[in-house]
Write an enzyme that holds these catalytic residues in place. Structure first.
Site, PDB file in Angstrom:
ATOM      1  N   ARG A 121      34.916  81.232 -59.361  1.00  0.00           N
ATOM      2  CA  ARG A 121      36.312  80.796 -59.554  1.00  0.00           C
ATOM      3  C   ARG A 121      37.327  81.766 -58.957  1.00  0.00           C
ATOM      4  O   ARG A 121      38.473  81.815 -59.366  1.00  0.00           O
ATOM      5  CB  ARG A 121      36.619  80.561 -61.033  1.00  0.00           C
ATOM      6  CG  ARG A 121      35.765  79.474 -61.639  1.00  0.00           C
ATOM      7  CD  ARG A 121      36.264  79.051 -62.991  1.00  0.00           C
ATOM      8  NE  ARG A 121      35.400  77.993 -63.501  1.00  0.00           N
ATOM      9  CZ  ARG A 121      34.283  78.208 -64.154  1.00  0.00           C
ATOM     10  NH1 ARG A 121      33.898  79.436 -64.406  1.00  0.00           N
ATOM     11  NH2 ARG A 121      33.557  77.195 -64.577  1.00  0.00           N
ATOM     12  N   LYS A 143      45.943  80.549 -46.477  1.00  0.00           N
ATOM     13  CA  LYS A 143      45.279  79.247 -46.290  1.00  0.00           C
ATOM     14  C   LYS A 143      43.823  79.503 -45.933  1.00  0.00           C
ATOM     15  O   LYS A 143      43.521  80.268 -45.019  1.00  0.00           O
ATOM     16  CB  LYS A 143      45.937  78.470 -45.156  1.00  0.00           C
ATOM     17  CG  LYS A 143      47.155  77.688 -45.572  1.00  0.00           C
ATOM     18  CD  LYS A 143      47.538  76.720 -44.468  1.00  0.00           C
ATOM     19  CE  LYS A 143      48.790  75.979 -44.819  1.00  0.00           C
ATOM     20  NZ  LYS A 143      49.233  75.119 -43.704  1.00  0.00           N
ATOM     21  N   GLU A 185      50.225  80.619 -30.808  1.00  0.00           N
ATOM     22  CA  GLU A 185      50.828  80.758 -32.142  1.00  0.00           C
ATOM     23  C   GLU A 185      52.050  81.675 -32.090  1.00  0.00           C
ATOM     24  O   GLU A 185      52.985  81.516 -32.861  1.00  0.00           O
ATOM     25  CB  GLU A 185      49.795  81.282 -33.159  1.00  0.00           C
ATOM     26  CG  GLU A 185      48.628  80.333 -33.434  1.00  0.00           C
ATOM     27  CD  GLU A 185      49.004  79.117 -34.307  1.00  0.00           C
ATOM     28  OE1 GLU A 185      50.152  78.991 -34.746  1.00  0.00           O
ATOM     29  OE2 GLU A 185      48.090  78.280 -34.526  1.00  0.00           O
ATOM     30  N   LYS A 227      56.120  84.674 -39.978  1.00  0.00           N
ATOM     31  CA  LYS A 227      55.196  83.917 -40.829  1.00  0.00           C
ATOM     32  C   LYS A 227      55.293  84.384 -42.279  1.00  0.00           C
ATOM     33  O   LYS A 227      55.339  83.573 -43.213  1.00  0.00           O
ATOM     34  CB  LYS A 227      53.762  84.066 -40.314  1.00  0.00           C
ATOM     35  CG  LYS A 227      52.765  83.487 -41.293  1.00  0.00           C
ATOM     36  CD  LYS A 227      51.682  82.695 -40.697  1.00  0.00           C
ATOM     37  CE  LYS A 227      50.982  81.897 -41.793  1.00  0.00           C
ATOM     38  NZ  LYS A 227      49.717  81.369 -41.412  1.00  0.00           N
ATOM     39  N   GLU A 237      53.310  75.359 -49.331  1.00  0.00           N
ATOM     40  CA  GLU A 237      53.650  74.353 -48.326  1.00  0.00           C
ATOM     41  C   GLU A 237      54.192  73.062 -48.944  1.00  0.00           C
ATOM     42  O   GLU A 237      53.695  71.961 -48.665  1.00  0.00           O
ATOM     43  CB  GLU A 237      52.447  74.049 -47.422  1.00  0.00           C
ATOM     44  CG  GLU A 237      52.860  73.361 -46.131  1.00  0.00           C
ATOM     45  CD  GLU A 237      51.702  73.114 -45.178  1.00  0.00           C
ATOM     46  OE1 GLU A 237      50.918  74.035 -44.958  1.00  0.00           O
ATOM     47  OE2 GLU A 237      51.608  71.986 -44.672  1.00  0.00           O
ATOM     48  N   ARG A 241      57.300  75.704 -45.393  1.00  0.00           N
ATOM     49  CA  ARG A 241      56.105  76.146 -44.663  1.00  0.00           C
ATOM     50  C   ARG A 241      55.609  75.093 -43.670  1.00  0.00           C
ATOM     51  O   ARG A 241      54.870  75.415 -42.742  1.00  0.00           O
ATOM     52  CB  ARG A 241      55.000  76.536 -45.665  1.00  0.00           C
ATOM     53  CG  ARG A 241      53.810  77.172 -44.982  1.00  0.00           C
ATOM     54  CD  ARG A 241      52.912  77.893 -45.940  1.00  0.00           C
ATOM     55  NE  ARG A 241      51.725  78.389 -45.264  1.00  0.00           N
ATOM     56  CZ  ARG A 241      50.826  79.182 -45.800  1.00  0.00           C
ATOM     57  NH1 ARG A 241      50.983  79.602 -47.028  1.00  0.00           N
ATOM     58  NH2 ARG A 241      49.776  79.579 -45.120  1.00  0.00           N
ATOM     59  N   ASN A 245      53.612  74.076 -38.949  1.00  0.00           N
ATOM     60  CA  ASN A 245      52.751  73.064 -38.317  1.00  0.00           C
ATOM     61  C   ASN A 245      53.319  72.593 -36.986  1.00  0.00           C
ATOM     62  O   ASN A 245      52.797  71.650 -36.384  1.00  0.00           O
ATOM     63  CB  ASN A 245      52.571  71.863 -39.240  1.00  0.00           C
ATOM     64  CG  ASN A 245      51.758  72.230 -40.464  1.00  0.00           C
ATOM     65  OD1 ASN A 245      50.883  73.090 -40.381  1.00  0.00           O
ATOM     66  ND2 ASN A 245      52.061  71.618 -41.588  1.00  0.00           N
ATOM     67  N   HIS A 248      51.149  71.341 -34.236  1.00  0.00           N
ATOM     68  CA  HIS A 248      49.809  71.132 -34.795  1.00  0.00           C
ATOM     69  C   HIS A 248      49.479  69.663 -35.035  1.00  0.00           C
ATOM     70  O   HIS A 248      48.306  69.322 -35.172  1.00  0.00           O
ATOM     71  CB  HIS A 248      49.641  71.915 -36.100  1.00  0.00           C
ATOM     72  CG  HIS A 248      49.452  73.391 -35.877  1.00  0.00           C
ATOM     73  ND1 HIS A 248      50.391  74.178 -35.261  1.00  0.00           N
ATOM     74  CD2 HIS A 248      48.412  74.226 -36.178  1.00  0.00           C
ATOM     75  CE1 HIS A 248      49.946  75.427 -35.197  1.00  0.00           C
ATOM     76  NE2 HIS A 248      48.745  75.482 -35.750  1.00  0.00           N
ATOM     77  N   HIS A 252      46.206  69.291 -33.382  1.00  0.00           N
ATOM     78  CA  HIS A 252      44.976  69.017 -34.147  1.00  0.00           C
ATOM     79  C   HIS A 252      44.301  67.757 -33.637  1.00  0.00           C
ATOM     80  O   HIS A 252      43.064  67.686 -33.557  1.00  0.00           O
ATOM     81  CB  HIS A 252      45.308  68.827 -35.631  1.00  0.00           C
ATOM     82  CG  HIS A 252      45.373  70.109 -36.400  1.00  0.00           C
ATOM     83  ND1 HIS A 252      45.774  70.165 -37.718  1.00  0.00           N
ATOM     84  CD2 HIS A 252      45.083  71.385 -36.055  1.00  0.00           C
ATOM     85  CE1 HIS A 252      45.727  71.419 -38.143  1.00  0.00           C
ATOM     86  NE2 HIS A 252      45.321  72.171 -37.142  1.00  0.00           N
ATOM     87  N   HIS A 265      41.423  76.517 -30.789  1.00  0.00           N
ATOM     88  CA  HIS A 265      42.539  76.037 -31.594  1.00  0.00           C
ATOM     89  C   HIS A 265      43.885  76.331 -30.906  1.00  0.00           C
ATOM     90  O   HIS A 265      44.750  75.465 -30.798  1.00  0.00           O
ATOM     91  CB  HIS A 265      42.492  76.691 -32.981  1.00  0.00           C
ATOM     92  CG  HIS A 265      43.661  76.343 -33.841  1.00  0.00           C
ATOM     93  ND1 HIS A 265      43.901  75.061 -34.284  1.00  0.00           N
ATOM     94  CD2 HIS A 265      44.692  77.105 -34.305  1.00  0.00           C
ATOM     95  CE1 HIS A 265      45.017  75.048 -35.001  1.00  0.00           C
ATOM     96  NE2 HIS A 265      45.511  76.272 -35.027  1.00  0.00           N
TER      97      HIS A 265
HETATM   98  N1  GLY Z   1      48.879  78.123 -39.984  1.00  0.00           N
HETATM   99  C1  GLY Z   1      49.912  77.467 -40.693  1.00  0.00           C
HETATM  100  C2  GLY Z   1      50.132  78.021 -42.066  1.00  0.00           C
HETATM  101  O1  GLY Z   1      49.567  79.035 -42.420  1.00  0.00           O
HETATM  102  O2  GLY Z   1      50.859  77.462 -42.830  1.00  0.00           O
END
Ligand code: GLY
Length: 517
Positions: A121, A143, A185, A227, A237, A241, A245, A248, A252, A265
């Site tokens: 956990r 993330k 990025e 960031k 998010e 946040r 994206n 993305h 993606h 990526h």
């Molecule tokens: N890579 C996008 C984020 O961390 O929110």
């Protein structure tokens, strides 16, 4: 060595990001202080292990540890690999107080972070990102997760690391393709929230690999600072946040429809940035000057902006499978100006409808660049300095990354380990290659870095005087430091309570003749 720290302020989940060259000794000091005893579980991949196989034991010198080298690549970012990490932790008797070290690129960080988030956990994890992409993006913000055949990162958890160690020496051994992928990025961060960084990237253009070591470090810190400031305001998010994206949604889809592993990526994100900028133009949000600057910049950096092997129908279908899909709409970040981003709810059908026109424009612009036909107003005279981000009716001001950087101070006696010396051939044209690591005998001692987060860690270990000294020194150098002031104010209550208790005990002792010593 000039090490620096930047704090991601998230209450009791706050953590420090340490920057510098040869920060191994700082890393060792940190683990020995805050995770004494027990085995440290290092997760890496075979590519990283083949380059840094000898380094990992040196990073962990004097610290009991075991190492798991995973099969590398985005195509292995799946549940089978997570299970491999669970097995490794179980065989290594990992407990709730154990520490996982994610030593590698974005895939390693996401997988090791997810395993740490869920094993027993949740156990602690620190990130040592070895690629540019992981340094400026995936190692920060918590993330973690893995891909399903149905989509990228469909399973995951937010699990903030306890610390991040960003050593730019790792970039010396990064191949061109991976280094470039990380730049996507960086460009994203500049577009979304840092106009000054955008201007710097435009000025470097296709010569970005020749940035000096110092300039390179500045670029990385700015991207990380942006960031971090976004994550601080919206860890989970729910709003702001989502601007991270940028590029993305289509990126993606490109990555998935081409088959994971075909595009890196970052390469897919570069495509996504260009395609979404043109979409933004068609939707009336993004100015043509920005597209005129962005598309040639990405091409000059060496990014292909289209993948001819991927049919538009596959991209369209993959956009529908994006986890950010909201029934039939997507919250799409679009660039209003350099450093200024807006979140717009766009029907997926509209994005799909625009795809043929976007591809045609990308191809036309790529050919024009190849033939050296100048763009309209390619580089505006000066970008408006506007680190304001609009999300719905909210406007967020993004703090300057520089403000959050705390320089470190050298003290003797820590970190005398020998540094790994990279082969000369690997150094050519790498960032900071002009500043080779000093020979081992000249490696300076690791610095003591002072942050409120570190003070908290000391405090939690009962080392209260050290914690107070750290905060006192922060306030001595920066009396306006709000976090340090708040920390001290909160502890003053504890001190008074402690003094009150001591006074009471002394009175009682005097009365009843106890010896308190
Ligand atoms: N890579 C996008 C984020 O961390 O929110």
């Amino acid at each position: 060595m000039n090490h620096e720290a930047m704090t991601v302020a998230l209450g009791d989940r706050s953590y420090d990001i340490f920057f510098g060259r040869e920060i191994r000794s700082l890393f060792q000091e940190w683990i020995c202080r805050f995770y004494p005893g027990g085995t440290v579980h290092v997760v890496t991949d075979r590519n990283v292990a083949s380059i840094y196989g000898d380094d990992i034991p040196q990073w962990l010198a004097g610290i009991p540890h075991d190492v798991l080298a995973l099969p590398p690549g985005e195509e292995r970012k799946n549940f089978d690999t997570v299970r491999e990490i669970y097995g490794f932790l179980a065989r290594g008797d990992a407990g709730r107080d154990s520490l996982v070290v994610a030593f590698g690129g974005g895939v390693v960080g996401d997988l090791a972070g997810f395993a740490a988030a869920t094993y027993l956990r949740g156990i602690s994890c620190i990130q040592v990102p070895t690629t540019l992409l992981a340094q400026v993006d995936s190692s920060v913000g918590g993330k973690t997760g893995f891909n399903l055949p149905e989509g990228k990162n469909l399973v995951g958890a937010f699990h903030q690391p306890r610390a991040v160690f960003i050593d730019d020496a790792f970039l010396l051994t990064l191949d061109d393709r991976n280094l470039r992928a990380g730049m996507a990025e960086v460009v994203k961060c500049a577009l979304a929230g840092d106009a000054e960084l955008w201007d710097r990237l435009l000025a470097a253009g296709g010569k970005w690999k020749s940035l000096s070591g110092e300039e390179w470090r500045w670029v990385v810190r700015r991207a990380v600072g942006f960031k971090a400031s976004v994550v601080e305001r919206d860890e989970m998010e729910t709003s702001l946040r989502r601007i991270l994206n940028l590029g993305h949604t289509i990126g993606h889809a490109m990555e998935k429809s081409g088959g994971y592993g075909r595009l890196l990526h970052g390469e897919a994100v570069a495509m996504g940035l260009a395609w979404e900028a043109i979409l933004g133009m068609k939707l009336g949000v993004t100015g043509v000057e920005l597209v005129d600057g962005l598309v040639p910049l990405l091409i000059d950096m060496g990014f292909p902006l289209d993948d001819p092997g991927v049919a538009l129908t596959s991209i369209a279908a993959a956009i529908g499978m994006d986890k950010k899909r909201m029934v039939s709409d997507v919250d799409l970040p679009l660039i209003a100006a350099p450093g200024r981003c807006e979140l717009l709810r766009v029907p997926l059908a509209e994005i799909r409808r625009e795809l043929p026109g976007i591809r045609a424009e990308i191809r036309e612009r790529s050919i024009a660049r190849e033939l050296n036909i100048p763009e309209g107003n390619a580089i505006p005279e000066e970008s408006p300095v506007s680190n304001l981000v609009h999300v719905g009716n909210e406007v967020y001001e993004i703090r300057s990354a520089e403000e959050s950087v705390v320089p470190a101070e050298a003290v003797p006696g820590i970190g005398q380990e020998q540094a790994a010396v990279e082969p000369e051939s690997e150094r050519a044209e790498r960032p900071g290659a002009t500043e080779p690591s000093p020979p081992p005998s000249e490696i300076p001692a690791a610095p003591v870095v002072r942050t409120v987060t570190l003070a908290d860690l000391y405090w939690s270990q009962g080392e209260r005087s050290t914690a107070r000294r750290i905060v006192g020194e922060i306030l001595r150098d920066d009396p306006a430091n709000l976090r340090a002031q708040a920390w001290l104010a909160a502890r003053t209550g504890d001190d008074l309570a402690e003094a009150g208790l001591l006074g009471f005990l002394e009175t009682m002792a005097k009365e009843y003749g106890y010896d308190l010593s």
